[in-house]
Design a protein around this motif. Sequence first.
Motif, PDB file in Angstrom:
ATOM      1  N   GLU A  56      41.498  47.164  43.307  1.00  0.00           N
ATOM      2  CA  GLU A  56      41.244  46.634  41.944  1.00  0.00           C
ATOM      3  C   GLU A  56      42.091  47.495  40.726  1.00  0.00           C
ATOM      4  O   GLU A  56      42.002  48.635  40.823  1.00  0.00           O
ATOM      5  CB  GLU A  56      39.734  46.540  41.714  1.00  0.00           C
ATOM      6  CG  GLU A  56      39.092  45.629  42.692  1.00  0.00           C
ATOM      7  CD  GLU A  56      37.468  45.443  42.427  1.00  0.00           C
ATOM      8  OE1 GLU A  56      37.263  45.506  40.939  1.00  0.00           O
ATOM      9  OE2 GLU A  56      36.937  45.228  43.317  1.00  0.00           O
ATOM     10  N   SER A  57      42.228  46.646  39.735  1.00  0.00           N
ATOM     11  CA  SER A  57      42.844  47.380  38.533  1.00  0.00           C
ATOM     12  C   SER A  57      42.175  46.990  37.369  1.00  0.00           C
ATOM     13  O   SER A  57      41.089  45.894  37.283  1.00  0.00           O
ATOM     14  CB  SER A  57      44.191  46.711  38.198  1.00  0.00           C
ATOM     15  OG  SER A  57      44.354  45.547  37.960  1.00  0.00           O
ATOM     16  N   GLU A  58      42.100  47.757  36.360  1.00  0.00           N
ATOM     17  CA  GLU A  58      41.473  47.760  35.137  1.00  0.00           C
ATOM     18  C   GLU A  58      42.282  46.636  34.192  1.00  0.00           C
ATOM     19  O   GLU A  58      43.227  46.427  34.399  1.00  0.00           O
ATOM     20  CB  GLU A  58      41.504  48.865  34.199  1.00  0.00           C
ATOM     21  CG  GLU A  58      40.632  50.052  34.769  1.00  0.00           C
ATOM     22  CD  GLU A  58      40.511  51.284  34.055  1.00  0.00           C
ATOM     23  OE1 GLU A  58      41.241  51.224  33.045  1.00  0.00           O
ATOM     24  OE2 GLU A  58      39.557  52.184  34.172  1.00  0.00           O
ATOM     25  N   LEU A  59      41.466  46.060  33.403  1.00  0.00           N
ATOM     26  CA  LEU A  59      41.882  44.735  32.504  1.00  0.00           C
ATOM     27  C   LEU A  59      42.849  45.333  31.784  1.00  0.00           C
ATOM     28  O   LEU A  59      42.500  46.486  30.914  1.00  0.00           O
ATOM     29  CB  LEU A  59      40.712  44.101  31.728  1.00  0.00           C
ATOM     30  CG  LEU A  59      41.133  42.753  31.453  1.00  0.00           C
ATOM     31  CD1 LEU A  59      41.125  41.946  32.648  1.00  0.00           C
ATOM     32  CD2 LEU A  59      39.631  42.151  30.550  1.00  0.00           C
ATOM     33  N   PHE A  60      44.027  44.517  31.305  1.00  0.00           N
ATOM     34  CA  PHE A  60      45.053  45.087  30.605  1.00  0.00           C
ATOM     35  C   PHE A  60      45.793  43.922  29.981  1.00  0.00           C
ATOM     36  O   PHE A  60      45.462  42.635  30.566  1.00  0.00           O
ATOM     37  CB  PHE A  60      46.036  46.078  31.078  1.00  0.00           C
ATOM     38  CG  PHE A  60      46.795  45.486  32.249  1.00  0.00           C
ATOM     39  CD1 PHE A  60      48.113  45.048  31.749  1.00  0.00           C
ATOM     40  CD2 PHE A  60      46.342  45.533  33.375  1.00  0.00           C
ATOM     41  CE1 PHE A  60      48.978  44.577  32.931  1.00  0.00           C
ATOM     42  CE2 PHE A  60      47.188  45.176  34.461  1.00  0.00           C
ATOM     43  CZ  PHE A  60      48.451  44.624  34.183  1.00  0.00           C
ATOM     44  N   VAL A 118      44.777  40.557  32.011  1.00  0.00           N
ATOM     45  CA  VAL A 118      45.030  40.547  33.444  1.00  0.00           C
ATOM     46  C   VAL A 118      44.458  41.463  34.145  1.00  0.00           C
ATOM     47  O   VAL A 118      44.392  42.526  33.635  1.00  0.00           O
ATOM     48  CB  VAL A 118      46.504  40.085  33.872  1.00  0.00           C
ATOM     49  CG1 VAL A 118      46.930  38.715  33.424  1.00  0.00           C
ATOM     50  CG2 VAL A 118      47.252  40.993  33.743  1.00  0.00           C
ATOM     51  N   SER A 119      43.961  41.322  35.327  1.00  0.00           N
ATOM     52  CA  SER A 119      43.328  42.518  36.169  1.00  0.00           C
ATOM     53  C   SER A 119      43.789  42.187  37.367  1.00  0.00           C
ATOM     54  O   SER A 119      42.690  41.829  38.290  1.00  0.00           O
ATOM     55  CB  SER A 119      41.766  42.647  35.969  1.00  0.00           C
ATOM     56  OG  SER A 119      41.052  41.661  36.320  1.00  0.00           O
ATOM     57  N   PRO A 120      44.890  42.453  37.867  1.00  0.00           N
ATOM     58  CA  PRO A 120      45.285  41.928  39.269  1.00  0.00           C
ATOM     59  C   PRO A 120      44.564  42.891  40.475  1.00  0.00           C
ATOM     60  O   PRO A 120      43.973  43.989  40.284  1.00  0.00           O
ATOM     61  CB  PRO A 120      46.869  42.582  39.197  1.00  0.00           C
ATOM     62  CG  PRO A 120      47.428  42.504  37.966  1.00  0.00           C
ATOM     63  CD  PRO A 120      45.890  42.912  37.342  1.00  0.00           C
ATOM     64  N   TYR A 121      44.528  42.040  41.559  1.00  0.00           N
ATOM     65  CA  TYR A 121      43.906  42.881  42.801  1.00  0.00           C
ATOM     66  C   TYR A 121      45.235  42.876  43.648  1.00  0.00           C
ATOM     67  O   TYR A 121      46.220  42.199  43.822  1.00  0.00           O
ATOM     68  CB  TYR A 121      43.003  41.786  43.613  1.00  0.00           C
ATOM     69  CG  TYR A 121      41.687  41.616  42.490  1.00  0.00           C
ATOM     70  CD1 TYR A 121      40.720  42.606  42.895  1.00  0.00           C
ATOM     71  CD2 TYR A 121      41.565  40.617  41.685  1.00  0.00           C
ATOM     72  CE1 TYR A 121      39.575  42.240  41.991  1.00  0.00           C
ATOM     73  CE2 TYR A 121      40.563  40.335  41.156  1.00  0.00           C
ATOM     74  CZ  TYR A 121      39.667  41.046  41.161  1.00  0.00           C
ATOM     75  OH  TYR A 121      38.245  41.078  40.422  1.00  0.00           O
ATOM     76  N   TYR A 122      45.171  43.865  44.517  1.00  0.00           N
ATOM     77  CA  TYR A 122      46.150  44.339  45.365  1.00  0.00           C
ATOM     78  C   TYR A 122      45.838  44.340  46.790  1.00  0.00           C
ATOM     79  O   TYR A 122      44.903  45.011  46.856  1.00  0.00           O
ATOM     80  CB  TYR A 122      47.168  45.381  44.781  1.00  0.00           C
ATOM     81  CG  TYR A 122      47.613  45.313  43.488  1.00  0.00           C
ATOM     82  CD1 TYR A 122      48.661  44.724  43.117  1.00  0.00           C
ATOM     83  CD2 TYR A 122      46.911  46.058  42.705  1.00  0.00           C
ATOM     84  CE1 TYR A 122      49.135  44.869  41.779  1.00  0.00           C
ATOM     85  CE2 TYR A 122      47.259  45.953  41.106  1.00  0.00           C
ATOM     86  CZ  TYR A 122      48.273  45.205  40.956  1.00  0.00           C
ATOM     87  OH  TYR A 122      48.886  45.218  39.448  1.00  0.00           O
ATOM     88  N   ARG A 123      46.860  44.141  47.815  1.00  0.00           N
ATOM     89  CA  ARG A 123      46.244  44.332  49.137  1.00  0.00           C
ATOM     90  C   ARG A 123      47.790  44.471  50.110  1.00  0.00           C
ATOM     91  O   ARG A 123      48.581  43.453  49.779  1.00  0.00           O
ATOM     92  CB  ARG A 123      45.313  43.447  49.717  1.00  0.00           C
ATOM     93  CG  ARG A 123      45.044  43.630  51.168  1.00  0.00           C
ATOM     94  CD  ARG A 123      44.005  42.555  51.804  1.00  0.00           C
ATOM     95  NE  ARG A 123      44.171  41.499  51.551  1.00  0.00           N
ATOM     96  CZ  ARG A 123      43.256  40.668  51.389  1.00  0.00           C
ATOM     97  NH1 ARG A 123      41.748  40.876  51.379  1.00  0.00           N
ATOM     98  NH2 ARG A 123      43.455  39.304  51.072  1.00  0.00           N
ATOM     99  N   CYS A 124      47.721  45.645  50.769  1.00  0.00           N
ATOM    100  CA  CYS A 124      49.056  45.716  51.803  1.00  0.00           C
ATOM    101  C   CYS A 124      48.642  45.716  53.105  1.00  0.00           C
ATOM    102  O   CYS A 124      47.511  46.124  53.428  1.00  0.00           O
ATOM    103  CB  CYS A 124      49.819  46.873  51.281  1.00  0.00           C
ATOM    104  SG  CYS A 124      50.553  46.664  49.543  1.00  0.00           S
ATOM    105  N   LEU A 125      49.315  45.012  53.975  1.00  0.00           N
ATOM    106  CA  LEU A 125      49.061  45.093  55.483  1.00  0.00           C
ATOM    107  C   LEU A 125      50.242  45.574  56.129  1.00  0.00           C
ATOM    108  O   LEU A 125      51.337  44.937  55.808  1.00  0.00           O
ATOM    109  CB  LEU A 125      48.718  43.648  56.070  1.00  0.00           C
ATOM    110  CG  LEU A 125      47.263  42.893  55.416  1.00  0.00           C
ATOM    111  CD1 LEU A 125      47.184  41.636  55.919  1.00  0.00           C
ATOM    112  CD2 LEU A 125      46.112  43.856  55.798  1.00  0.00           C
ATOM    113  N   TYR A 126      50.133  46.395  57.049  1.00  0.00           N
ATOM    114  CA  TYR A 126      51.226  46.814  57.956  1.00  0.00           C
ATOM    115  C   TYR A 126      51.412  46.078  59.160  1.00  0.00           C
ATOM    116  O   TYR A 126      50.723  45.972  59.912  1.00  0.00           O
ATOM    117  CB  TYR A 126      51.125  48.632  58.127  1.00  0.00           C
ATOM    118  CG  TYR A 126      52.457  49.035  58.428  1.00  0.00           C
ATOM    119  CD1 TYR A 126      53.342  49.286  57.769  1.00  0.00           C
ATOM    120  CD2 TYR A 126      52.575  49.366  59.808  1.00  0.00           C
ATOM    121  CE1 TYR A 126      54.604  49.929  58.090  1.00  0.00           C
ATOM    122  CE2 TYR A 126      53.658  50.162  60.319  1.00  0.00           C
ATOM    123  CZ  TYR A 126      54.620  50.280  59.340  1.00  0.00           C
ATOM    124  OH  TYR A 126      56.023  50.983  60.019  1.00  0.00           O
TER     125      TYR A 126
END
Length: 236
Positions: A56-60, A118-126
């Motif tokens: 999660e990221s902070e709102l910016f 915005v406060s994007p969410y990120y996810r990475c799968l290998y």
Amino acid sequence: MPGIVFKVLVAAIILAALIAIFYQSFAYLFYPVKDLQAEIEKGFELAKANEGKIVESELFVAKAVQVLNTKNFEDSSTLAVFECTDFELCCKDTEECSLGLSFNTERKTLSVEKDSAVSPYYRCLYDRRLFVCKAFFGIKPAQAEISSVKAEKTLKLEQSSQLLIEFKYSNIGELDAFEELTARVQVFDKEDNNPLKQALFETEKAIPKIKAGEEKSSSIIAEFSRAGSFDVKIEI
């Protein structure tokens, strides 16, 4: 008296609606302005370090007008994807967009139409020597995790050659998981202190999709030809 109470209630509802509209329209005035491309790059790096988990990221505030392409974040080891998870925040594949963000699936672009908080969410799968990294804008996407594991730690073959592993999993995201999930189960020798030790038993099991905030149970049986003490590891 009932008439006064009704008027107060209506006034409160109208006030709440006006506050919500004001917040949606002017939220960008209250948060720091950051470079969207730099923030996504940082988000992907954190997500790679926490593979499979939501970051999660902070709102910016993302300033208008700018257009980002997934190619800005790709290299020989990374594939990038943008996703909108709240259609009150962003448009998808439309000619005109009155909202803050616009996504074009064919062009693989994200356009900031106007200053947006915005406060994007990120996810990475290998997968197959490649990180597939997604940036989600809007509501927190589905995220399944193991909530508890129950299994006998010691197995005596004169009693049984099977180890019953029961586990519970939950969706800590705000969206339903629409696809079937896969649980990876590994059993290790508890007495083996080698950090690179191999699993004595390893398998994958398809488990049902799960709604936001829901918890479900599943189980699997591991077959053994030896007695011993074991550690169980389960990942989704």
